[in-house]
Structure formats: structure tokens, C-alpha cells
Motif scaffolding. Structure first.
Motif, PDB file in Angstrom:
ATOM      1  N   GLY A 521       0.975  -1.066   0.006  1.00  0.00           N
ATOM      2  CA  GLY A 521       0.066   0.069   0.087  1.00  0.00           C
ATOM      3  C   GLY A 521       0.755   1.219  -0.003  1.00  0.00           C
ATOM      4  N   ARG A 522       2.071   1.300   0.826  1.00  0.00           N
ATOM      5  CA  ARG A 522       2.763   2.346   0.933  1.00  0.00           C
ATOM      6  C   ARG A 522       3.458   2.627  -0.455  1.00  0.00           C
ATOM      7  NH1 ARG A 522       4.121   4.283   6.070  1.00  0.00           N
ATOM      8  NH2 ARG A 522       5.310   5.776   5.131  1.00  0.00           N
ATOM      9  N   LEU A 523       4.093   1.481  -1.039  1.00  0.00           N
ATOM     10  CA  LEU A 523       4.784   1.406  -2.412  1.00  0.00           C
ATOM     11  C   LEU A 523       3.791   2.240  -3.320  1.00  0.00           C
ATOM     12  CD1 LEU A 523       7.023   0.855  -4.153  1.00  0.00           C
ATOM     13  CD2 LEU A 523       5.854  -1.327  -4.414  1.00  0.00           C
ATOM     14  N   VAL A 524       2.657   1.805  -3.282  1.00  0.00           N
ATOM     15  CA  VAL A 524       1.519   2.259  -4.322  1.00  0.00           C
ATOM     16  C   VAL A 524       1.376   3.600  -4.318  1.00  0.00           C
ATOM     17  CG1 VAL A 524      -0.681   2.170  -5.231  1.00  0.00           C
ATOM     18  CG2 VAL A 524       0.529   0.124  -4.655  1.00  0.00           C
ATOM     19  N   HIS A 525       1.277   4.235  -2.883  1.00  0.00           N
ATOM     20  CA  HIS A 525       1.150   5.538  -2.857  1.00  0.00           C
ATOM     21  C   HIS A 525       2.378   6.580  -3.100  1.00  0.00           C
ATOM     22  CE1 HIS A 525      -2.792   6.019  -0.782  1.00  0.00           C
ATOM     23  NE2 HIS A 525      -2.636   4.782  -0.040  1.00  0.00           N
ATOM     24  N   THR A 526       3.427   5.916  -2.922  1.00  0.00           N
ATOM     25  CA  THR A 526       4.728   6.489  -3.070  1.00  0.00           C
ATOM     26  C   THR A 526       4.659   6.645  -4.598  1.00  0.00           C
ATOM     27  OG1 THR A 526       5.784   5.389  -1.088  1.00  0.00           O
ATOM     28  CG2 THR A 526       7.100   6.414  -2.903  1.00  0.00           C
ATOM     29  N   LEU A 527       4.553   5.531  -5.467  1.00  0.00           N
ATOM     30  CA  LEU A 527       4.607   5.544  -6.974  1.00  0.00           C
ATOM     31  C   LEU A 527       3.484   6.786  -7.292  1.00  0.00           C
ATOM     32  CD1 LEU A 527       4.672   1.642  -7.654  1.00  0.00           C
ATOM     33  CD2 LEU A 527       6.459   3.604  -8.005  1.00  0.00           C
ATOM     34  N   ALA A 528       2.533   6.776  -6.816  1.00  0.00           N
ATOM     35  CA  ALA A 528       1.537   7.933  -7.201  1.00  0.00           C
ATOM     36  C   ALA A 528       2.023   9.194  -6.983  1.00  0.00           C
ATOM     37  CB  ALA A 528       0.211   7.814  -6.371  1.00  0.00           C
ATOM     38  N   VAL A 529       2.852   9.498  -5.697  1.00  0.00           N
ATOM     39  CA  VAL A 529       3.326  10.808  -5.587  1.00  0.00           C
ATOM     40  C   VAL A 529       4.397  11.056  -6.644  1.00  0.00           C
ATOM     41  CG1 VAL A 529       4.724  12.297  -3.919  1.00  0.00           C
ATOM     42  CG2 VAL A 529       2.862  10.471  -3.201  1.00  0.00           C
ATOM     43  N   LEU A 530       5.157  10.288  -6.785  1.00  0.00           N
ATOM     44  CA  LEU A 530       6.451  10.267  -7.869  1.00  0.00           C
ATOM     45  C   LEU A 530       6.179  10.758  -9.173  1.00  0.00           C
ATOM     46  CD1 LEU A 530       9.015   7.469  -6.753  1.00  0.00           C
ATOM     47  CD2 LEU A 530       9.036   9.971  -6.400  1.00  0.00           C
ATOM     48  N   MET A 531       4.761   9.870  -9.388  1.00  0.00           N
ATOM     49  CA  MET A 531       4.324   9.965 -10.778  1.00  0.00           C
ATOM     50  C   MET A 531       3.736  11.661 -10.609  1.00  0.00           C
ATOM     51  SD  MET A 531       3.149   8.586 -13.608  1.00  0.00           S
ATOM     52  CE  MET A 531       3.175  10.072 -14.719  1.00  0.00           C
ATOM     53  N   TYR A 532       3.242  12.080  -9.739  1.00  0.00           N
ATOM     54  CA  TYR A 532       2.574  13.261  -9.695  1.00  0.00           C
ATOM     55  C   TYR A 532       3.648  14.338  -9.831  1.00  0.00           C
ATOM     56  CZ  TYR A 532       0.048  17.444  -8.121  1.00  0.00           C
ATOM     57  OH  TYR A 532      -0.553  18.716  -7.923  1.00  0.00           O
ATOM     58  N   LEU A 533       4.687  14.072  -9.239  1.00  0.00           N
ATOM     59  CA  LEU A 533       5.821  15.226  -9.130  1.00  0.00           C
ATOM     60  C   LEU A 533       6.521  15.137 -10.371  1.00  0.00           C
ATOM     61  CD1 LEU A 533       7.159  14.610  -5.533  1.00  0.00           C
ATOM     62  CD2 LEU A 533       6.083  16.479  -6.319  1.00  0.00           C
ATOM     63  N   ALA A 534       6.403  13.812 -11.057  1.00  0.00           N
ATOM     64  CA  ALA A 534       7.087  14.210 -12.446  1.00  0.00           C
ATOM     65  C   ALA A 534       6.563  14.793 -13.525  1.00  0.00           C
ATOM     66  CB  ALA A 534       7.358  12.538 -12.845  1.00  0.00           C
ATOM     67  N   VAL A 535       5.219  15.542 -13.326  1.00  0.00           N
ATOM     68  CA  VAL A 535       4.745  16.421 -14.448  1.00  0.00           C
ATOM     69  C   VAL A 535       5.770  17.304 -14.808  1.00  0.00           C
ATOM     70  CG1 VAL A 535       4.169  18.151 -12.701  1.00  0.00           C
ATOM     71  CG2 VAL A 535       2.899  17.586 -14.514  1.00  0.00           C
ATOM     72  N   ASN A 536       5.837  17.424 -16.141  1.00  0.00           N
ATOM     73  CA  ASN A 536       6.718  18.267 -17.040  1.00  0.00           C
ATOM     74  C   ASN A 536       8.212  17.762 -17.113  1.00  0.00           C
ATOM     75  OD1 ASN A 536       4.875  20.281 -17.294  1.00  0.00           O
ATOM     76  ND2 ASN A 536       5.419  21.709 -15.796  1.00  0.00           N
ATOM     77  N   THR A 537       8.046  16.459 -16.811  1.00  0.00           N
ATOM     78  CA  THR A 537       9.458  15.859 -17.002  1.00  0.00           C
ATOM     79  C   THR A 537       9.307  15.120 -18.371  1.00  0.00           C
ATOM     80  OG1 THR A 537       9.026  13.951 -15.869  1.00  0.00           O
ATOM     81  CG2 THR A 537      10.020  15.751 -14.599  1.00  0.00           C
ATOM     82  N   VAL A 538      10.727  14.748 -18.742  1.00  0.00           N
ATOM     83  CA  VAL A 538      10.582  14.103 -20.076  1.00  0.00           C
ATOM     84  C   VAL A 538      10.094  12.732 -20.040  1.00  0.00           C
ATOM     85  CG1 VAL A 538      12.120  13.043 -21.773  1.00  0.00           C
ATOM     86  CG2 VAL A 538      12.465  15.437 -20.867  1.00  0.00           C
ATOM     87  N   ALA A 539      10.490  12.041 -18.770  1.00  0.00           N
ATOM     88  CA  ALA A 539      10.201  10.610 -18.619  1.00  0.00           C
ATOM     89  C   ALA A 539       8.540  10.123 -18.275  1.00  0.00           C
ATOM     90  CB  ALA A 539      10.871   9.972 -17.600  1.00  0.00           C
ATOM     91  N   VAL A 540       7.872  11.357 -18.141  1.00  0.00           N
ATOM     92  CA  VAL A 540       6.570  11.193 -17.675  1.00  0.00           C
ATOM     93  C   VAL A 540       5.635  10.244 -18.597  1.00  0.00           C
ATOM     94  CG1 VAL A 540       5.543  13.182 -18.868  1.00  0.00           C
ATOM     95  CG2 VAL A 540       4.621  12.498 -16.354  1.00  0.00           C
ATOM     96  N   THR A 541       5.784  10.272 -19.765  1.00  0.00           N
ATOM     97  CA  THR A 541       4.936   9.455 -20.411  1.00  0.00           C
ATOM     98  C   THR A 541       5.040   7.701 -20.039  1.00  0.00           C
ATOM     99  OG1 THR A 541       4.981  11.085 -22.170  1.00  0.00           O
ATOM    100  CG2 THR A 541       4.028   9.059 -22.788  1.00  0.00           C
ATOM    101  N   ALA A 542       6.528   7.613 -20.227  1.00  0.00           N
ATOM    102  CA  ALA A 542       6.941   6.087 -20.114  1.00  0.00           C
ATOM    103  C   ALA A 542       6.430   5.835 -18.744  1.00  0.00           C
ATOM    104  CB  ALA A 542       8.455   6.109 -20.179  1.00  0.00           C
ATOM    105  N   MET A 543       6.582   6.855 -17.761  1.00  0.00           N
ATOM    106  CA  MET A 543       6.274   6.478 -16.403  1.00  0.00           C
ATOM    107  C   MET A 543       4.687   6.124 -16.388  1.00  0.00           C
ATOM    108  SD  MET A 543       8.473   9.155 -14.430  1.00  0.00           S
ATOM    109  CE  MET A 543       7.802   9.076 -12.750  1.00  0.00           C
ATOM    110  N   GLY A 544       3.978   6.871 -16.852  1.00  0.00           N
ATOM    111  CA  GLY A 544       2.369   6.785 -16.895  1.00  0.00           C
ATOM    112  C   GLY A 544       2.014   5.608 -17.489  1.00  0.00           C
TER     113      GLY A 544
END
Lengths: 632, 328
Positions: A521-544
Motif C-alpha cells: 500500500g505504501r509503495l503504491v502511494h509512493t508511486l502515485a506521488v512520484l508520478m505526480y511530481l514528475a509532471v513536466n519531465t521528459v520521462a513522464v509518458t513512459a512512467m505513466g
């Protein structure tokens, strides 16, 4: 409606039929709001009226009995009134018994606490009905203690059942408790285990409160079970149900505080009686010494202004810090080093980069040697400082350690927390070193560091949705934040992908898909935050894309905390990945996700999950609208 | 305007180990030179000549195990030293000799300094921690016969005895013992009956050191916490807390009251010596010279008041000698 008293035989069955029919058509409120107060007054002292009332309800046909009984239970001002009005209806009528003991308590959960009080109080007031009370308690405990109920029933229902249990307990008398003590104990043990296993703090707390109450009832003398949990209004309200107040006063008392105070007062008395030596109060020094010639006056004190508290100096170089933390036996120095480490790391980035992985390793394994205040926070801040100073190697190290053997769950969760905090710091524009409270790339939203509950993420998503749907480019009226390169851009992938890679590979001591679902559960939440913070980065599509696949794999997980995290992941993807990319590269995944979201909204047992799914669907709608309005 | 604290009059160097014990012997007549005995962690007892400021001799009697107590028995030629080799050695230093005349094997592995009291001409009582955990044994010297063993009652969790002080009100009265224990209490023992007269809990932490003024029936104890405790003995031989004094930094290793009962000195873990007036415990000075924790302080026994000195031995291998408040 008016009855002729005294001496006349009247047939009430017609009235019962009318009453029943009216109630079953949904007009309980209207008719009972007139009838019940009237009957209450009439039956107060007159037993004939009481008997008339009982005949009235007994004669209601079975198919309408439920509506009538429910109506009475809801309308009656108190348990004793209900007792007067219904009499022993529950004992005599099977349908009424079913409604009162099964339906209201186990199958529904919409009723208020007052209704519960009425109902259970009613059951307790007559010796014939008390047997039912005990049966009810046993069934409630069975439901409370069943692990599948704890996992799958909504929190509101669990709270309802807990309240019912507490009220039942408050009505039980000593001999009854004696007779079912063993059963109470067994159910309590089983139930508390299921509750503590849950990932949701509210469920855990409910379990703790009920277990404490049961324990205090069955062990009136001797040690009782005591848990540590946050005392707030809900907890206090639950605990106040344990004590029955006399029918006239409405304010519930809080017995637990009194009981605890008594226990505390008992302890110091015991300690004092054990002491044999006297610790007498200090003797007041003689006042007459002022009069006599004080030869001390001849002694002139020297200047003592330099006499201050001794402070051990912390090391000034990073490598010295490493030496102290790994080898030194000098505890004062160790303490001083731990306190000074974060600022040293930030002031000497070049020196830190040379030893970053080593420092990260030491900090991950650092244990509290002396009792420093705020040790956990100091360690975490130092780790974040190291990670932000040299992101790529340290992130590599930390993510690899997350999936290694022989770490405790606490350490793995620390890794996740540190990654999130560092990502937050890196993705914010730096205003001359002050990175603490700066907002995200899009202004006005304050990201709170992920600690325990999923509430923070929900709040972020809510605010985000609000700002998305109502904003008309008001962003520019804010003071322009100093623009700087997004440092998270180059390292987002390093934070994200290693974490997502090995989640399905179990190790001997760590199985994300098995027992360690809390860490999942914590891992999933962490991934959600990292995804959110990656807005405007180049890798964001691959991450998504990777994240959507991850979510798809786990979408049927039984733990509601994990599901909430998965839904936050979807929100982050929808918010983080630019809309064009979403539509072009991830169409199938989006469609599948949308159908899953629809399922969740309708069928998921957890209210928070349903709400998050609904928000995600709204987000998707908004995206579509936005894309339609933009001329392509 | 208060003057800055004085500097040490001189500093003795050369022990090459932490200094744990000090004792002056300056009361002799001419041509005897005033000397200072010091016990170090490397097992040596140095005899310092206070005029040349050099060590005249180094006595090696404890097998290189730390010497933590040094006492003179009547004159500078009779010395007693206690070491971590579980032995108490009696030395004869007359005419340049450096031999151990006798030794007592205490079987105690603690750090409690022994206490000596001369009860009659040539007869001494010595109290040391005994082999068993909470016990104190009292021996008569030079015969080494046991006078009594002081055992706390069953169930009393006093812990190790940490510091001892034998005293008697005047020459003829029965000797009494004050003992500070690990649990923070001070116990007054009657030696002839071998039982405790009074017990007082003065500290939350172990009592590290204590000293007692038999004229005023007042004593002071220091501990590893920040508090100095002053207690008094009333007519019924009961101990009572008189007052407490809070220090800036925690930890006191040694306390000693000057023989004229005007001032007292404390040795602190914060590297500082503090001087207080004994009457009302008025802080008088803070002497800051050492760079490591101070293990012991000692006042000299000069006949001439103006020549009186204070010595402090520290973990930084140095002994500082101070001349302070010598005018009164």
C-alpha cells in the motif's frame, strides 16, 4: 384516533391493520409522530392502556410488522418508553424478533446511535427479553470477529456493529458476564487480531476500543487490556456508550477517564508505602544566620559569567562525520554529529557527492544509540539531504535495497518516505535555498510529505480537481516564482522505475503480494506521488504507461488501502501526463482503466475507493472536454 | 565588578596517564619539603616536590593497574594506596625507601575509595567496599583485623557502595561511617553495633562522592546528575536534606571541604572546578583550566594559612595547583 376506556371490550385488530398498512406505505413518520407521544402519555401509569398498546402492535399482520416495529423503535424517546409500548412483542412474535435482533443490527447500518440505545435498552429491561440480549451480543461478536467481515464490510457498518457491541456490554450484569466470560474472551482475541491486521487506521482503532471495553468488562479486577491510540471525538463517543446513564439525564458520562485516574492514584500510593527511608521535606534554613557575623561575606566571588553548559563540538567535515557514526564510542560526539549532519551535507555538496552512497548506507542502518529527541526526523532529513545532493547513485542504492533481503518493514518504508521527500524537493523551484514550503510547478497547492494516511493524497487530488475545473488562468496573478531548471527531470526515472520493477518477485523475508500488503500500500502511494511530481519531465509518458500497467495488474487486490493507492496512481497519471500523450500513447490502457473505474464506483465496499474512482472518472471527462475544445 | 577567576599557580605534568587520586602532605617541619602524592591510571603513585614542581619518585606497587585512592597515615612516610588490582598497599617511605610494607587483598573490583580514621595513636580504622555487592568492611590497621562488616538489610536495593567517610565527633566518641550508594542514598552506620542508624535518599543517580563536617554535623554529596545535595545530622542521628544546589552541567567526581571549613571544592565532569562557601553554599568561583573530566580535588594541610593550596587531577594527565581564598 380515540379509544373508549373502562369496561368495554373493544377490538383493536382493525386499528392494527390500519396502522400496519399506513406504515408499510412509508407514512410511518406522519402517523407515529402523532400516535407515539399520545400513547407514551397514556401508558405512563395506566396498565390498561399499556395492554391495549401491546395488543395493538401484536395484532399487526406479519407482512407489515417490520415497518411498524422499525417505526416505533425510531420514534420512541427512550428504551423504557419502548418497553412500555411494545411489551414483550419480540418474544411473542417471530417476525418482530427477527427484525429487532437480526435485521436492524446485522443487515442494516443506517440507524443512529439513539436507535441502537433504544433497541438494546428495550431488550435489557425485561427478564424474558434478556436472553435475547445475550444472543444478540454473541451474534454481534461473531460478526465483529470474522476476518472476512473486517476486510470486506464498509467502515460505517463496522462502526455501527462496534457501537452495538459496546451498548450491549453496558447493559450486561455481573452474573450474565460470568456465564459467558469464556466466549467473550475467545471472540475478543480473534476479533482484535483481524482488526489489527487491517491497513486502515480507523478499523484498527475500532478494534482496539472494543477489545479494551470487552476486557474491562470481563476482568473487573486485575490488569485490563489497554491500547495506545489517538483519542478524538469518535473514540470518546464510542467509549461513552459503555456506561448506561439513568433514563432522565441525557448527558453521557465518561467513565474511562475516571477509571484511569483511579488506577493512576493507586500506583503512587503503593510506591510510597514501599519506601522505608524518609525523604523528608528540606529543613528550612535558619533565618537568624543573617544576624550573626557571616564570615562568608569576606569571601568575594569571582566572575563566573563564563560558566555555561558544556557543548560537545560536532565535526566539521563530512568524512569525520562518517568516522564518528561508524566507529566512535564517544556518545556525546555521536549525538552532536547526528544533529549537525543535515546542514553539513547541504553546505558541502561536492564533498558529499564523493561519499554519497556510503553515507546513505550508514544512515539507512543507523540505529539510535542514545536517546535523542527527534532522532527519526533527524535521520530522515539527513537521508533526504544526501539523496538530493547526489540523486542518481543514491536512488539506485536505495531502490535496490528496498527489494533486498533482511531489512525490516520500517526500513523499507523509510526508503519510500525518503524518496518521496527528496522528489518533492527536487521538483520544486528553489528560491535561494528555501525549499520547504514551496508549491508544486502549478502554484497554490502545498504538497504535504507523505506520512501515514492516504488522506493527504486525497486532499491533493481534490484540490487539484478544484483548481483544474474552475481556474481561468488566474495563475499569473501570483508572484512569479523564481524559475529554475526542474532537477527532478533527470532523475525521475531513476526514482520510479526500479521501485516498480520487482514487486511481483517474492523474497524469503519480503513478499509484497502476500503478507506485506501494508508495505505494498505504501509503495503504491509512493508511486502515485512520484508520478505526480514528475509532471513536466521528459520521462513522464513512459512512467505513466508503466504505472497504468502496474495498476491493471493489481486492480483486484483485497486490501482497501492498496486500492486507494491504485486510484491515486490513476489520478496522478491523468494529472501528470500531458493530455495529448495520454490519448495517443495510452488509449487502450485508458479505456480499460475507465471500465474498471466504473466497476469500482458501483461495487467497491470501501467508501473512499468509490469516491476516488468517481473523481478519476470526472478527471477523464474533463480531459476529454479539454481536448475537444482545443482545435487540433 | 567581579574579578576574573585566577589561573593555576602551577601545573604538574609528567604522569602520562589520567590522575585519579591526590593527597597533600605539607604539614611537616623544616627541612621536609611539602609534597603531593598522586595516583594515576597507569598504576604509579607519584611523589611531587612542591618546591621544584617535579616528581621525586614514582612508586609502582599495583601491577600497572589504576590507583584510585591515596592516603597518608600520620606522616608523609606512611602512605596507603588502593588500586584496581584489588589490593591496598601500605608503604614505608622514610629515608628514601620505596617499599610496600604490607598489603590487604580486598577482593573488591569496584571503584569505591577507602576511608581512613585514626582512632588512637598508631591505630587506624579503614573502611572499604567488600567482596559482596552491597557490603562495606571495616578493618583495623596495622593489625588488619576485621572490626565489622556492614550489610544492608535484605531487600534494600542500595547497589554498590560508591564513597565512604569515617568520622568521629571527637577523640573519644564512637566512630561512625557515612556511605553513599549506587541508588542515590547516603547511609549512616554505627560501627560498634554494625547497623544502620539512618538512610537518606539524596539523589536519583549514584552518589559519586561525599564529604562531612563533623563540627556542624552537615555533609554534602555529589552525583552524576546536576544536583548537589546538602544534608544534616540531627540529635537523633537522623539524616535530613538541608538544601540542594543545581549545577550548570551534570556530573561531579569528587567533593572536598577545606580543613578550616570555610570553602569547599567540587571536581566536575565538565572539566571545571567549582568553589563554594561552605556556610551557605554560595558559589564563589569556577576554575576552568582542564580539558577533560576532573577526577579528584584536594586541599593542602599547610600550617600557614596563606600557603594553602588546592590541587585537581584530571583525565588530561595534568595536576593543577591553585592558591585561592587564602587570606581568611
Amino acid at each position: 384516533v380515540c379509544f373508549i376506556p373502562g369496561g368495554l371490550d373493544c377490538s383493536i385488530s382493525f386499528v392494527s391493520h390500519v396502522l400496519g398498512k399506513v406504515c408499510v406505505h412509508g407514512r410511518q413518520k406522519e402517523i407515529l409522530s402523532v400516535l407515539v407521544p399520545r400513547l407514551t402519555d397514556l401508558t405512563k401509569s395506566d396498565c390498561i392502556w399499556q395492554r391495549i398498546c401491546w395488543r395493538l402492535v401484536e395484532c399487526v399482520p406479519d407482512r407489515w410488522m417490520e415497518a411498524v416495529v422499525l417505526g416505533f423503535v425510531q420514534r420512541a424517546p427512550g428504551a423504557d418508553t419502548l418497553s412500555r409500548l411494545l411489551g414483550n412483542l419480540v418474544v411473542k412474535n417471530k417476525k418482530a424478533q427477527f427484525v429487532v435482533t437480526q435485521k436492524v443490527l446485522l443487515l442494516q447500518y443506517c440507524h443512529t446511535t439513539a436507535v441502537l440505545q433504544n433497541l438494546l435498552g428495550y431488550l435489557s429491561l425485561d427478564s424474558l427479553r434478556r436472553a435475547l440480549l445475550i444472543k444478540v451480543l454473541q451474534e454481534l461478536l461473531e460478526t465483529w470477529g470474522s476476518s472476512s467481515a473486517v476486510k470486506h464490510s464498509p467502515p460505517e457498518q463496522q462502526q455501527y456493529i462496534s457501537k452495538a457491541i459496546l451498548i450491549c456490554l453496558s447493559h450486561l450484569k455481573e452474573p450474565e458476564i460470568e456465564s459467558c466470560r469464556q466466549e467473550l474472551l475467545t471472540s475478543m482475541m480473534e476479533g482484535v487480531k483481524c482488526h489489527l491486521d487491517s491497513s486502515l487506521p480507523q478499523i484498527r482503532r475500532l478494534g482496539m476500543i472494543v477489545a479494551e471495553s470487552i476486557s474491562s468488562k470481563i476482568n473487573t479486577d486485575g490488569p485490563v487490556l489497554k491500547f495506545q491510540y489517538e483519542e478524538d471525538d469518535e473514540a470518546r463517543e464510542l467509549k461513552s456508550l459503555l456506561v448506561q446513564t439513568p433514563p432522565f439525564c441525557v448527558v453521557p458520562s465518561l467513565p474511562d477517564e475516571d477509571r484511569n485516574e483511579e488506577a493512576d492514584a493507586a500506583l503512587p500510593l503503593v510506591l510510597e508505602s514501599n519506601k522505608k527511608s524518609h525523604t523528608a521535606a528540606p529543613v528550612v534554613p535558619d533565618e537568624e544566620s543573617d544576624a550573626e557575623l557571616d564570615s562568608d561575606d569576606d569571601l568575594i566571588p569571582y566572575d563566573m559569567s563564563e560558566d555555561k553548559e558544556l557543548k560537545t563540538k560536532a565535526p566539521v567535515y563530512i568524512r569525520d562525520c562518517i568516522e564518528v557514526l561508524t566507529g566512535s564510542e564517544d556518545l556525546d560526539k555521536w549525538e552532536a554529529t547526528v544533529k549537525a549532519l543535515e546542514s553539513l551535507v547541504r553546505k558541502n555538496p561536492a564533498a558529499t557527492r564523493e561519499v554519497s552512497v556510503e553515507l546513505a548506507k550508514i544512515l539507512l542502518h543507523l540505529e539510535e544509540k542514545t536517546c535523542i529527541e527527534g532522532f527519526v526526523e533527524l535521520r530522515q532529513r539527513a537521508q533526504v539531504a544526501v539523496l538530493t545532493t547526489d540523486p542518481i547513485p543514491v536512488a539506485k542504492y536505495l531502490t535496490s535495497q528496498f527489494y533486498s533481503l533482511n531489512y525490516s518493514l520500517r526500513q523499507r518504508m523509510d526508503i519510500l518516505d525518503v524518496l518521496v521527500l527528496a522528489a518533492q524537493e527536487l521538483s520544486c523551484p528553489k528560491s535561494h535555498g528555501k525549499t520547504k514550503h514551496s508549491g508544486a510547478q502549478k502554484p497554490c497547492i502545498q504538497l504535504l510529505p507523505g506520512s501515514d494516511s492516504s488522506k493527504d493524497w486525497r486532499r491533493i487530488v481534490d484540490e487539484r480537481i478544484k483548481s483544474k475545473t474552475r481556474r481561468f488562468a488566474t495563475g499569473q496573478s501570483q508572484v512569479e516564482l523564481a524559475a529554475g531548471p526542474n532537477e527532478f527531470n533527470s532523475v525521475a526515472g531513476h526514482f520510479f522505475f526500479p521501485l516498480i520493477q520487482h514487486f511481483d518477485r517474492p523474497l524469503t523475508t519480503f513478499d509484497l503480494l502476500g503478507e506485506d500488503h501494508f508495505v505494498l500500500g505504501r509503495l503504491v502511494h509512493t508511486l502515485a506521488v512520484l508520478m505526480y511530481l514528475a509532471v513536466n519531465t521528459v520521462a513522464v509518458t513512459a512512467m505513466g504507461k508503466a504505472l497504468l500497467e502496474f495498476v491493471w495488474a493489481l486492480r483486484f487486490h483485497t486490501d482497501s488501502y492498496v486500492r486507494q493507492g491504485l486510484l491515486s496512481c490513476i489520478s496522478s497519471v491523468l494529472l501528470g501526463v500531458p493530455a495529448e500523450r495520454l490519448l495517443e500513447d495510452m488509449t487502450e490502457e485508458l479505456l480499460e482503466t475507465q471500465s474498471w473505474l466504473g466497476d469500482v464506483v458501483e461495487k467497491d465496499a470501501d467508501g473512499d475507493c468509490r469516491r476516488l474512482a468517481l473523481q478519476n472518472l470526472l478527471l477523464m471527462e474533463n480531459l476529454k472536454k479539454k481536448l475537444r475544445t482545443v482545435p487540433s | 565588578m567581579a574579578l576574573p577567576p585566577p589561573d593555576p599557580q602551577f601545573v604538574l605534568r609528567g604522569t602520562s596517564a589520567a590522575v585519579h587520586a591526590l593527597r597533600f602532605s605539607c604539614g611537616g617541619q623544616e627541612p621536609d619539603v611539602p609534597v603531593l602524592f598522586s595516583g594515576s591510571e597507569n598504576g604509579f603513585v607519584h611523589v611531587w616536590n612542591l618546591e621544584t614542581h617535579r616528581a621525586d619518585t614514582a612508586l609502582d606497587g599495583h601491577g600497572r593497574k589504576s590507583v584510585y585512592c591515596v592516603e597518608t597515615m600520620g606522616s608523609r612516610n606512611r602512605l596507603l594506596s588502593q588500586g584496581r588490582d584489588q589490593r591496598i598497599c601500605l608503604w614505608d617511605l622514610a629515608e628514601g625507601r620505596t617499599s610496600v610494607t604490607d598489603s590487604v587483598f580486598t577482593e573488591n573490583v569496584g571503584f569505591c575509595r577507602c576511608s581512613l580514621l585514626e582512632v588512637a595513636e598508631g591505630r587506624w580504622l579503614m573502611a572499604t567496599a567488600a567482596r559482596a555487592l552491597q557490603e562495606v568492611q571495616v578493618l583495623e590497621l596495622p593489625s588488619k583485623t576485621s572490626v565489622c562488616t556492614l550489610k544492608p538489610e535484605v531487600g534494600a536495593k542500595l547497589g554498590m557502595p560508591m564513597c565512604l567517610k569515617l568520622w568521629q565527633l571527637n577523640c573519644g566518641s564512637p566512630p561512625l561511617l557515612l556511605a553513599g550508594y549506587e541508588d542515590g542514598s547516603v547511609v549512616l552506620w554505627n560501627l560498634s553495633m554494625g547497623k544502620a542508624l539512618s538512610q537518606l535518599v539524596c539523589h536519583q543517580e549514584p552518589v559519586m562522592s561525599l564529604d562531612f563536617d563533623s563540627e556542624k554535623a552537615k555533609g554534602i554529596s555529589g552525583s552524576s546528575e546536576k544536583v548537589l545535595s546538602i544534608w544534616s545530622l540531627n540529635e537523633q542521628q537522623n539524616l535530613q536534606v538541608y538544601k540542594t544546589h543545581k549545577l550548570v552541567n551534570a556530573g561531579i567526581s569528587d567533593i572536598t571541604i577545606r580543613p578550616d571549613k570555610k570553602i569547599l571544592a567540587t571536581a566536575g565532569w565538565d572539566h571545571r572546578i567549582r568553589i563554594f562557601g561552605w556556610k551557605k553554599l554560595k558559589p564563589l568561583a569556577v576554575l576552568d583550566y582542564h580539558t577533560a573530566t576532573i577526577h579528584c580535588v584536594c586541599f593542602s594541610d599547610h600550617r600557614n594559612p596563606s600557603g594553602r593550596l588546592l590541587a585537581a587531577g584530571s583525565k588530561d594527565h595534568r595536576i593543577s595547583i591553585w592558591s585561592i581564598y587564602t587570606q581568611t
